[in-house]
Design a protein around this motif. Structure first.
Motif: not given
Length: 187
Positions: A24-41
């Motif tokens: 679900t989108k809820y699981l998707g949101n939890k899976m990515i919430e710890d990602i620092d997208f701004k500094h990710t290569k």
């Protein structure tokens, strides 16, 4: 439509798919919430299925961030190729993530910040799980994260063999409810 396709793939190969419905989108949101997208290569995804997490990664990433996804199921691979055909810096690979290191060399990627996994470790042979976790630890940068979800905590001991520092969360708005394990690579 994607639910029917997913269910049919589960019927064909339940050990490889691991669930009867897409995440679900809820699981998707939890899976990515710890990602620092701004500094990710670079982000790697194992077992994207119909692309629920992939879509969220693509929506949130910086345009220069490389995303590499590994899908063994041919139907899902083709669905992903079609669904994300216009995306730049996205490599969709029809192979086992056991071979991730070979593709990092092929695409000249030398720094992996995150590995996101939808693999059903509880139903994979232990030797395969061991190999995947060992490779994952070796490709992740220091303090990089391996983020996976599981429907049971049966394989937590195996995951702790490679990642000592694990943050555990739960998402009940998924069928079935899932545990999210966010593992830091302390190297």
């Amino acid at each position: 439509m994607k639910e029917i396709s997913f269910f049919l793939q589960y019927i064909k190969k339940p050990r490889n798919i691991g669930a009867i419905l897409p995440s679900t989108k809820y699981l998707g949101n939890k899976m990515i919430e710890d990602i620092d997208f701004k500094h990710t290569k670079c982000i790697i995804e194992y077992g994207p299925g119909t692309g629920v997490f992939t879509k969220k990664l693509l929506q949130n990433r910086d345009k220069n961030t490389i995303i590499m996804i590994f899908e063994c199921n041919y139907e899902f691979y083709n669905l992903l190729k079609d669904k994300f055909k216009l995306e730049e810096n996205l490599f969709i690979i029809h192979d086992s993530c056991e071979n991730v290191d070979k593709y990092l060399i092929r695409y000249e990627v030398n720094c992996v910040d995150y590995v996101i996994s939808g693999l059903p470790f509880a139903s994979l042979p232990e030797q395969v799980s061991d190999e995947i976790l060992k490779k994952t630890k070796s490709i992740l940068k220091k303090d990089g994260k391996f983020i996976t979800f599981q429907y049971t905590l049966l394989k937590t001991k195996l995951i702790k063999k490679y990642f000592k520092n694990i943050d555990l969360k739960r998402e009940f708005r998924n069928v079935p409810p899932a545990y999210i394990l966010s593992c830091i690579n302390c190297n």
